[in-house]
Scaffold this motif. Structure first.
Motif, PDB file in Angstrom:
ATOM      1  N   ASP A 212       0.825  -1.219   0.000  1.00  0.00           N
ATOM      2  CA  ASP A 212       0.000   0.000   0.000  1.00  0.00           C
ATOM      3  C   ASP A 212       0.853   1.262   0.000  1.00  0.00           C
ATOM      4  O   ASP A 212       0.542   2.236  -0.695  1.00  0.00           O
ATOM      5  N   ASN A 219       1.496   6.602  -7.072  1.00  0.00           N
ATOM      6  CA  ASN A 219       0.373   7.454  -7.465  1.00  0.00           C
ATOM      7  C   ASN A 219       0.676   8.937  -7.254  1.00  0.00           C
ATOM      8  O   ASN A 219       0.244   9.792  -8.033  1.00  0.00           O
ATOM      9  N   GLU A 312      -7.276   3.624 -12.294  1.00  0.00           N
ATOM     10  CA  GLU A 312      -6.875   3.942 -10.928  1.00  0.00           C
ATOM     11  C   GLU A 312      -5.941   2.835 -10.447  1.00  0.00           C
ATOM     12  O   GLU A 312      -6.342   1.676 -10.348  1.00  0.00           O
ATOM     13  N   THR A 314      -4.135   0.532  -8.061  1.00  0.00           N
ATOM     14  CA  THR A 314      -4.342   0.011  -6.714  1.00  0.00           C
ATOM     15  C   THR A 314      -3.407  -1.168  -6.478  1.00  0.00           C
ATOM     16  O   THR A 314      -2.791  -1.692  -7.414  1.00  0.00           O
ATOM     17  N   SER A 315      -3.334  -1.589  -5.241  1.00  0.00           N
ATOM     18  CA  SER A 315      -2.475  -2.734  -4.908  1.00  0.00           C
ATOM     19  C   SER A 315      -2.977  -3.999  -5.596  1.00  0.00           C
ATOM     20  O   SER A 315      -2.192  -4.913  -5.875  1.00  0.00           O
TER      21      SER A 315
END
Length: 331
Positions: A212, A219, A312, A314-315
């Motif tokens: 994370d 990002n 987007e 994300t992990s």
């Protein structure tokens, strides 16, 4: 950073050794099995602190030919040893408690014993809190494990004090063995937690916190030319972090441009981590017919399809071993 880790773990060793003497003296003057549980756990504290000192020394050594990923995994092993010792102490306490229940000894000087355990518990609590905080800031699982162990020791010490006070007030000495058994199960649970965390690290189990924080950094530094990032793997060994990922760039970039983009991403990740960061980036060319949908380069001169999506990151989707056109997220 490594010097500070060594200083704190040495302080832990010295304090644990002093408290070990105090607790065994308390057991000597009281004959209380419940107090013996606290004293036995202090033996674990001393052994664990000694092993932790060596593990921190070893983990601070730079990588070499035989250890290309460094020596950071020793900290997971250290936490596992500490957890195993805690479990063994808990099992011995159960045995001693059962023996004392059927063959009880007269309890003496309980007030003095309570006073000594109160002092040692308070010292352990303060040191444990400091070790946990410094362990988090220094990214040391060994310091965190030692701090957690001392905090557990503190909790059991104060609950133990409450139990011994009940014995002192009521005069029911058989409660001594019952209290010891109750505390032994709590000690076993604490030891299991450390062993579980150790095994997870040694087996390279997914670390959500490490992933994370890596995704958040990427990002924050995200650029339109970074069309896609996928097949990302994040491993953390002590204070060292290793990242592998695939970065999709425009297919018309020359070798120097690709090198510069890769280097910029590597620096962004390295600057965001206080310990040693090792980043391996595999550069992929974009596929115009498939990547144009979500490519964010506004003035791309070879674009074939208009932008209609922004992925987007994300992990979850960055860890997949596939480009994101396989799983486009509509906004």
């Amino acid at each position: 950073m490594e010097r500070e880790k060594t200083i704190w773990i040495r302080i832990s060793f010295i304090v644990s050794f002093v408290l070990l003497i105090i607790k065994f003296y308390s057991y000597y003057i009281t004959n209380s099995t419940a107090i013996l549980t606290d004293a036995l756990e202090s033996i674990v504290n001393v052994v664990a602190a000694g092993f932790a000192t060596y593990s921190i020394y070893l983990s601070s050594k730079p990588r070499d030919e035989n250890h290309p990923y460094g020596h950071g995994k020793i900290e997971f092993f250290s936490a596992g040893v500490e957890g195993t010792l805690i479990i063994l102490a808990g099992l011995f306490i159960i045995y001693q408690s059962i023996y004392s229940f059927f063959f009880p000894s007269t309890l003496d000087n309980l007030f003095e014993g309570i006073l000594l355990i109160t002092i040692s518990g308070t010292v352990n609590g303060v040191l444990g809190l400091i070790l946990q905080r410094r362990g988090k800031s220094l990214n040391s699982i060994t310091l965190e494990a030692s701090g957690k162990h001392l905090m557990t020791d503190t909790l059991t010490s104060f609950l133990l004090i409450l139990g011994v006070l009940v014995i002192l007030v009521t005069g029911y000495q058989f409660l001594d063995s019952i209290i010891a058994v109750i505390f032994s199960f709590y000690i076993l649970f604490s030891g299991y937690g450390l062993v579980r965390k150790s095994v997870a690290g040694l087996m390279d189990e997914l670390d959500p916190t490490a992933i994370d924080s890596t995704v958040k950094t990427i990002n924050q530094k995200r650029k339109p030319s970074w069309i896609d990032i996928h097949n990302m793997r994040v491993q953390q060994y002590g204070g060292d972090r290793h990242i592998d990922l695939h970065l999709t760039l425009p297919y018309y970039y020359d070798l120097k441009q690709v090198h510069d983009e890769v280097e910029e991403l590597e620096h962004a990740l390295e600057d965001a981590w206080p310990g040693i960061m090792e980043v391996f980036v595999h550069a992929d060319p974009c596929i115009p017919d498939k990547c144009c949908h979500y490519c964010q380069i506004i003035d791309c001169h070879v674009r074939k399809i208009p932008i209609d999506t922004k992925i987007e990151w994300t992990s979850l989707n960055m860890s997949k071993n596939q480009k994101h056109y396989h799983d486009i997220i509509k906004q």
